[in-house]
Design a protein around this motif. Structure first.
Motif, PDB file in Angstrom:
ATOM      1  N   ARG A 182      34.710  40.919  32.999  1.00 46.60           N
ATOM      2  CA  ARG A 182      35.051  42.196  33.620  1.00 46.60           C
ATOM      3  C   ARG A 182      35.655  41.932  34.990  1.00 46.60           C
ATOM      4  O   ARG A 182      35.414  40.891  35.573  1.00 46.60           O
ATOM      5  CB  ARG A 182      33.788  43.050  33.801  1.00 46.60           C
ATOM      6  CG  ARG A 182      33.266  43.592  32.513  1.00 46.60           C
ATOM      7  CD  ARG A 182      31.892  44.223  32.666  1.00 46.60           C
ATOM      8  NE  ARG A 182      31.318  44.525  31.356  1.00 46.60           N
ATOM      9  CZ  ARG A 182      31.691  45.541  30.590  1.00 46.60           C
ATOM     10  NH1 ARG A 182      32.606  46.378  31.020  1.00 46.60           N
ATOM     11  NH2 ARG A 182      31.174  45.736  29.401  1.00 46.60           N
ATOM     12  N   CYS A 183      36.417  42.931  35.479  1.00 52.37           N
ATOM     13  CA  CYS A 183      36.936  42.830  36.841  1.00 52.37           C
ATOM     14  C   CYS A 183      35.758  42.855  37.800  1.00 52.37           C
ATOM     15  O   CYS A 183      34.849  43.678  37.661  1.00 52.37           O
ATOM     16  CB  CYS A 183      37.878  44.008  37.127  1.00 52.37           C
ATOM     17  SG  CYS A 183      38.340  44.122  38.867  1.00 52.37           S
ATOM     18  N   MET A 184      35.777  41.920  38.787  1.00 50.06           N
ATOM     19  CA  MET A 184      34.672  41.835  39.747  1.00 50.06           C
ATOM     20  C   MET A 184      34.658  43.051  40.670  1.00 50.06           C
ATOM     21  O   MET A 184      33.664  43.340  41.318  1.00 50.06           O
ATOM     22  CB  MET A 184      34.814  40.571  40.598  1.00 50.06           C
ATOM     23  CG  MET A 184      34.598  39.282  39.843  1.00 50.06           C
ATOM     24  SD  MET A 184      32.866  38.952  39.510  1.00 50.06           S
ATOM     25  CE  MET A 184      32.363  38.266  41.096  1.00 50.06           C
ATOM     26  N   LEU A 185      35.789  43.772  40.754  1.00 54.94           N
ATOM     27  CA  LEU A 185      35.904  44.875  41.711  1.00 54.94           C
ATOM     28  C   LEU A 185      35.586  46.216  41.058  1.00 54.94           C
ATOM     29  O   LEU A 185      34.788  46.994  41.572  1.00 54.94           O
ATOM     30  CB  LEU A 185      37.317  44.903  42.307  1.00 54.94           C
ATOM     31  CG  LEU A 185      37.727  43.585  42.985  1.00 54.94           C
ATOM     32  CD1 LEU A 185      39.226  43.545  43.208  1.00 54.94           C
ATOM     33  CD2 LEU A 185      36.989  43.417  44.298  1.00 54.94           C
ATOM     34  N   CYS A 186      36.238  46.517  39.908  1.00 58.14           N
ATOM     35  CA  CYS A 186      36.052  47.835  39.289  1.00 58.14           C
ATOM     36  C   CYS A 186      35.177  47.782  38.048  1.00 58.14           C
ATOM     37  O   CYS A 186      34.782  48.828  37.525  1.00 58.14           O
ATOM     38  CB  CYS A 186      37.405  48.457  38.954  1.00 58.14           C
ATOM     39  SG  CYS A 186      38.306  47.588  37.649  1.00 58.14           S
ATOM     40  N   GLY A 187      34.876  46.563  37.544  1.00 60.59           N
ATOM     41  CA  GLY A 187      34.000  46.462  36.382  1.00 60.59           C
ATOM     42  C   GLY A 187      34.688  46.742  35.065  1.00 60.59           C
ATOM     43  O   GLY A 187      34.047  46.731  34.014  1.00 60.59           O
TER      44      GLY A 187
ATOM     45  N   ARG B  78      46.773  41.048  41.186  1.00 62.58           N
ATOM     46  CA  ARG B  78      45.983  42.282  41.307  1.00 62.58           C
ATOM     47  C   ARG B  78      45.419  42.686  39.948  1.00 62.58           C
ATOM     48  O   ARG B  78      46.017  42.418  38.919  1.00 62.58           O
ATOM     49  CB  ARG B  78      46.845  43.426  41.850  1.00 62.58           C
ATOM     50  CG  ARG B  78      47.211  43.222  43.307  1.00 62.58           C
ATOM     51  CD  ARG B  78      48.006  44.386  43.844  1.00 62.58           C
ATOM     52  NE  ARG B  78      48.320  44.165  45.243  1.00 62.58           N
ATOM     53  CZ  ARG B  78      47.498  44.468  46.244  1.00 62.58           C
ATOM     54  NH1 ARG B  78      46.331  45.010  46.004  1.00 62.58           N
ATOM     55  NH2 ARG B  78      47.863  44.237  47.492  1.00 62.58           N
ATOM     56  N   CYS B  79      44.274  43.371  39.984  1.00 67.27           N
ATOM     57  CA  CYS B  79      43.667  43.894  38.761  1.00 67.27           C
ATOM     58  C   CYS B  79      44.581  44.981  38.184  1.00 67.27           C
ATOM     59  O   CYS B  79      45.065  45.835  38.921  1.00 67.27           O
ATOM     60  CB  CYS B  79      42.287  44.452  39.068  1.00 67.27           C
ATOM     61  SG  CYS B  79      41.587  45.396  37.702  1.00 67.27           S
ATOM     62  N   ARG B  80      44.793  44.950  36.867  1.00 67.55           N
ATOM     63  CA  ARG B  80      45.683  45.905  36.205  1.00 67.55           C
ATOM     64  C   ARG B  80      45.102  47.324  36.253  1.00 67.55           C
ATOM     65  O   ARG B  80      45.832  48.302  36.166  1.00 67.55           O
ATOM     66  CB  ARG B  80      45.840  45.478  34.741  1.00 67.55           C
ATOM     67  CG  ARG B  80      46.851  46.232  33.956  1.00 67.55           C
ATOM     68  CD  ARG B  80      47.586  45.297  33.013  1.00 67.55           C
ATOM     69  NE  ARG B  80      46.702  44.575  32.108  1.00 67.55           N
ATOM     70  CZ  ARG B  80      46.622  44.848  30.797  1.00 67.55           C
ATOM     71  NH1 ARG B  80      47.320  45.833  30.286  1.00 67.55           N
ATOM     72  NH2 ARG B  80      45.854  44.131  30.021  1.00 67.55           N
ATOM     73  N   TYR B  81      43.808  47.427  36.417  1.00 61.04           N
ATOM     74  CA  TYR B  81      43.149  48.726  36.294  1.00 61.04           C
ATOM     75  C   TYR B  81      42.915  49.367  37.663  1.00 61.04           C
ATOM     76  O   TYR B  81      43.163  50.552  37.843  1.00 61.04           O
ATOM     77  CB  TYR B  81      41.850  48.569  35.510  1.00 61.04           C
ATOM     78  CG  TYR B  81      42.086  47.812  34.217  1.00 61.04           C
ATOM     79  CD1 TYR B  81      42.681  48.445  33.129  1.00 61.04           C
ATOM     80  CD2 TYR B  81      41.795  46.451  34.123  1.00 61.04           C
ATOM     81  CE1 TYR B  81      42.949  47.748  31.954  1.00 61.04           C
ATOM     82  CE2 TYR B  81      42.055  45.749  32.958  1.00 61.04           C
ATOM     83  CZ  TYR B  81      42.636  46.394  31.882  1.00 61.04           C
ATOM     84  OH  TYR B  81      42.913  45.703  30.733  1.00 61.04           O
ATOM     85  N   CYS B  82      42.427  48.583  38.631  1.00 61.21           N
ATOM     86  CA  CYS B  82      42.102  49.175  39.936  1.00 61.21           C
ATOM     87  C   CYS B  82      43.069  48.722  41.033  1.00 61.21           C
ATOM     88  O   CYS B  82      42.976  49.192  42.163  1.00 61.21           O
ATOM     89  CB  CYS B  82      40.663  48.837  40.335  1.00 61.21           C
ATOM     90  SG  CYS B  82      40.386  47.092  40.698  1.00 61.21           S
ATOM     91  N   ARG B  83      43.978  47.804  40.695  1.00 60.30           N
ATOM     92  CA  ARG B  83      44.949  47.264  41.645  1.00 60.30           C
ATOM     93  C   ARG B  83      44.283  46.484  42.789  1.00 60.30           C
ATOM     94  O   ARG B  83      44.915  46.215  43.806  1.00 60.30           O
ATOM     95  CB  ARG B  83      45.856  48.357  42.244  1.00 60.30           C
ATOM     96  CG  ARG B  83      46.591  49.199  41.227  1.00 60.30           C
ATOM     97  CD  ARG B  83      47.502  48.397  40.307  1.00 60.30           C
ATOM     98  NE  ARG B  83      48.543  47.652  41.003  1.00 60.30           N
ATOM     99  CZ  ARG B  83      49.127  46.549  40.506  1.00 60.30           C
ATOM    100  NH1 ARG B  83      48.735  46.051  39.361  1.00 60.30           N
ATOM    101  NH2 ARG B  83      50.073  45.954  41.180  1.00 60.30           N
TER     102      ARG B  83
HETATM  103 ZN   LIG Z   1      39.631  46.065  38.745  1.00 60.80          ZN
END
Ligand SMILES: [Zn+2]
Length: 164
Positions: free
Chosen positions: A42-47, A67-72
């Motif tokens: 999972r993304c460490m930032l947005c999960g 950058r994360c594709r979901y939360c940038r």
């Molecule tokens: Zn994310």
């Protein structure tokens, strides 16, 4: 028949990218006492659960601009760095050892050292689980492949490599 050097080194480097990605996960989860098998990454930032595209070593990071594709949110440079270092370590090991039974043992040692270095850098700890895995897997590798008489390994483990 002699196998050309690049036919060993190039696959080892690609394999190293994939293992490096796994070692990143090991270095984050093992100190927390979490499983390295589940849940999926999972993304460490947005999960947000990461898809196959997000998990392509190095290239996924470059294509997504870090950058994360979901939360940038910005993804740590530690991920592609860990993957590249593992790929380089695997390539050098394959280049030095060649396509021999010593190769799996060498790649195993490189993997354990990279995982230990990462947890050490992140948490200043080298978890017992990594050390225990290294002992078990190292012993298994020696049982499968032992180019020297077995007592040399026993002596070496007690007295150090200079004794052999
Ligand atoms: Zn994310």
């Amino acid at each position: 028949m002699n196998i050309p050097e690049w036919l060993v080194v190039a696959p080892a480097a690609v394999f190293g990218l994939a293992i490096g990605s796994f070692l990143n996960l090991v270095a984050i989860r093992v100190p927390k006492g979490e499983s390295v098998i589940s849940p999926p990454s999972r993304c460490m930032l947005c999960g947000h659960r990461l898809g196959a595209f997000d998990l392509i070593p190095v290239f996924g990071y470059l294509l997504l601009g870090g950058r994360c594709r979901y939360c940038r949110g910005r993804i740590s440079l530690a991920y592609p760095a860990g993957e590249l270092i593992t790929a380089a370590a695997f390539a050098v090991t394959a280049w030095r050892v060649g396509w021999t039974p010593e190769l799996p043992a060498g790649l195993l040692l490189a993997s354990v050292l990279i995982a230990a270095a990462q947890t050490d850098l992140r948490t200043m700890l080298i978890p017992d689980r990594i050390v225990a895995f290294a002992l078990g897997a190292g012993l298994a590798a020696r049982i499968v492949s032992h180019p020297l008489p077995w007592w040399e390994y026993a002596l070496g483990s007690v007295l150090g490599p200079e004794s052999c």
